[in-house]
Write a protein that holds these residues in place. Structure first.
Motif, mmCIF file in Angstrom:
data_model
loop_
_atom_site.group_PDB
_atom_site.id
_atom_site.type_symbol
_atom_site.label_atom_id
_atom_site.label_comp_id
_atom_site.label_asym_id
_atom_site.label_seq_id
_atom_site.Cartn_x
_atom_site.Cartn_y
_atom_site.Cartn_z
ATOM 1 N N TYR A 99 -5.478 -6.157 -3.711
ATOM 2 C CA TYR A 99 -6.029 -4.811 -3.861
ATOM 3 C C TYR A 99 -4.920 -3.762 -3.917
ATOM 4 O O TYR A 99 -5.012 -2.790 -4.675
ATOM 5 N N GLY A 100 -3.888 -3.951 -3.112
ATOM 6 C CA GLY A 100 -2.818 -2.959 -3.034
ATOM 7 C C GLY A 100 -1.808 -2.991 -4.159
ATOM 8 O O GLY A 100 -0.911 -2.134 -4.227
ATOM 9 N N MET A 101 -1.932 -3.962 -5.057
ATOM 10 C CA MET A 101 -1.005 -4.043 -6.187
ATOM 11 C C MET A 101 -1.166 -2.825 -7.103
ATOM 12 O O MET A 101 -2.281 -2.342 -7.297
ATOM 13 N N PRO A 102 -0.075 -2.333 -7.675
ATOM 14 C CA PRO A 102 -0.134 -1.129 -8.525
ATOM 15 C C PRO A 102 -1.109 -1.246 -9.696
ATOM 16 O O PRO A 102 -1.687 -0.246 -10.120
ATOM 17 N N PHE A 103 -1.296 -2.460 -10.207
ATOM 18 C CA PHE A 103 -2.198 -2.651 -11.352
ATOM 19 C C PHE A 103 -3.668 -2.767 -10.939
ATOM 20 O O PHE A 103 -4.548 -2.885 -11.783
ATOM 21 N N VAL A 104 -3.922 -2.764 -9.623
ATOM 22 C CA VAL A 104 -5.301 -2.769 -9.122
ATOM 23 C C VAL A 104 -5.621 -1.429 -8.466
ATOM 24 O O VAL A 104 -6.553 -0.737 -8.863
ATOM 25 N N HIS A 105 -4.864 -1.064 -7.440
ATOM 26 C CA HIS A 105 -5.067 0.214 -6.755
ATOM 27 C C HIS A 105 -3.705 0.823 -6.405
ATOM 28 O O HIS A 105 -3.098 0.447 -5.404
ATOM 29 N N PRO A 106 -3.208 1.739 -7.224
ATOM 30 C CA PRO A 106 -1.883 2.340 -7.014
ATOM 31 C C PRO A 106 -1.779 3.069 -5.672
ATOM 32 O O PRO A 106 -2.783 3.385 -5.028
ATOM 33 N N ASN A 107 -0.554 3.325 -5.243
ATOM 34 C CA ASN A 107 -0.254 4.084 -4.024
ATOM 35 C C ASN A 107 -0.776 3.397 -2.758
ATOM 36 O O ASN A 107 -1.284 4.053 -1.841
ATOM 37 N N SER A 108 -0.666 2.087 -2.717
ATOM 38 C CA SER A 108 -1.172 1.340 -1.557
ATOM 39 C C SER A 108 -0.120 0.384 -0.995
ATOM 40 O O SER A 108 -0.450 -0.702 -0.522
ATOM 41 N N LEU A 109 1.131 0.796 -1.040
ATOM 42 C CA LEU A 109 2.224 -0.074 -0.599
ATOM 43 C C LEU A 109 2.071 -0.517 0.846
ATOM 44 O O LEU A 109 2.292 -1.697 1.180
ATOM 45 N N LEU A 110 1.649 0.404 1.733
ATOM 46 C CA LEU A 110 1.544 0.077 3.151
ATOM 47 C C LEU A 110 0.391 -0.893 3.432
ATOM 48 O O LEU A 110 0.414 -1.610 4.431
ATOM 49 N N VAL A 111 -0.599 -0.896 2.560
ATOM 50 C CA VAL A 111 -1.680 -1.883 2.678
ATOM 51 C C VAL A 111 -1.129 -3.270 2.325
ATOM 52 O O VAL A 111 -1.456 -4.269 2.971
ATOM 53 N N VAL A 112 -0.267 -3.309 1.312
ATOM 54 C CA VAL A 112 0.339 -4.573 0.883
ATOM 55 C C VAL A 112 1.264 -5.130 1.960
ATOM 56 O O VAL A 112 1.220 -6.330 2.274
ATOM 57 N N THR A 113 2.100 -4.260 2.546
ATOM 58 C CA THR A 113 3.105 -4.744 3.508
ATOM 59 C C THR A 113 2.464 -5.404 4.720
ATOM 60 O O THR A 113 2.839 -6.518 5.095
ATOM 61 N N ILE A 114 1.495 -4.745 5.335
ATOM 62 C CA ILE A 114 0.930 -5.312 6.571
ATOM 63 C C ILE A 114 0.101 -6.554 6.287
ATOM 64 O O ILE A 114 0.109 -7.517 7.065
ATOM 65 N N ASN A 115 -0.593 -6.585 5.172
ATOM 66 C CA ASN A 115 -1.377 -7.773 4.871
ATOM 67 C C ASN A 115 -0.504 -8.924 4.388
ATOM 68 O O ASN A 115 -0.852 -10.098 4.573
ATOM 69 N N GLY A 116 0.631 -8.592 3.800
ATOM 70 C CA GLY A 116 1.605 -9.620 3.460
ATOM 71 C C GLY A 116 2.161 -10.256 4.725
ATOM 72 O O GLY A 116 2.289 -11.482 4.822
#
Length: 243
Positions: free
Chosen positions: A60-77
């Motif tokens: 979901y947090g990927m730029p090609f799905v929902h931009p401006n979600s880097l912090l969502v990506v980091t914690i779920n990663g």
């Protein structure tokens, strides 16, 4: 004057820290498994479910799905790494039946996740449509994670004892929900992060109210029982985390 972008990042970083603590919280349980070299009656189901939950939020947090979600990506990663480590420990010390169960469930999850990725990338065009579908899927899984403590709350009411609902875990869940709800409300507004985490904040608040009510009535248990109940809670509950 702090800009909305800076404020959002600060709140998101705080959310990452709290969520990290929640992901780390089962560590004592797995240390016990390593020490005893046996999984005993421990069930891996919540951790298998959390793998899929975290994977979808990373997508979901990927730029090609929902931009401006880097912090969502980091914690779920980070959450994905934790869950795979926990499952690896379980796999090492589990019986053949337990290993087979984990392998089959992870394979099913992988197929389902791959199917959603293919549909999203090949059929849905534009971040708005992709955010809608993936966001709804993420919310469904996250809400399931957040409402899972309802069984624990019912047990607290039934037994009039807080020993099955550790205070610090309930507080962390509440703060986690509040933090990510705040994050979602700051521009750019994120309805999908808001929905599940606002429910999580309410769930956490109800847990704290229940804890205060029964604790103040003096119907808590001794430290030994509380320590044991923490392990039970950690080993049975899904991870109530992240946006």
């Amino acid at each position: 004057m702090v800009s909305a972008s800076v404020a959002r990042n600060i709140v998101g970083i705080i959310g990452n820290i709290i969520s990290f603590g929640l992901f780390f919280s089962p560590a004592p349980t797995f240390y016990k498994i390593i020490k005893q070299k046996s999984v005993e009656e421990f069930k891996p189901d919540p951790y298998i479910a959390t793998v899929l939950n975290c994977a979808f939020w990373v997508f979901y947090g990927m730029p090609f799905v929902h931009p401006n979600s880097l912090l969502v990506v980091t914690i779920n990663g980070v959450g994905l790494v934790f869950e795979f480590v926990y499952l690896a420990i379980f796999f090492i010390y589990a019986t053949n039946k337990g290993r087979k169960k984990v392998s089959i469930l992870l394979l099913i999850e992988a197929i389902f996740f791959a199917a959603i990725i293919l549909i999203t990338m090949l059929v849905l065009h534009g971040t708005t449509r992709r955010s809608l579908i993936v966001g709804i899927i993420c919310d469904v899984f996250n809400v399931m994670m957040y409402v899972s403590p309802l069984t624990i709350m019912a047990k607290v009411i039934k037994t009039k004892s807080v020993k099955y609902m550790p205070f610090w875990l309930s507080l962390a869940n509440f703060l986690n929900g509040v933090c990510w709800t705040t994050y979602a409300l700051i521009h750019p507004f994120d309805i999908y992060v808001l929905i599940s985490n606002s429910i999580g904040a309410v769930s956490g608040l109800v847990q704290l109210i229940l804890y205060a009510f029964y604790f103040c009535r003096g119907e808590n248990n001794d430290d030994g029982d509380q320590h044991n109940s923490t392990e039970v809670q950690l080993s049975e509950r899904p991870r109530d985390v992240e946006a």
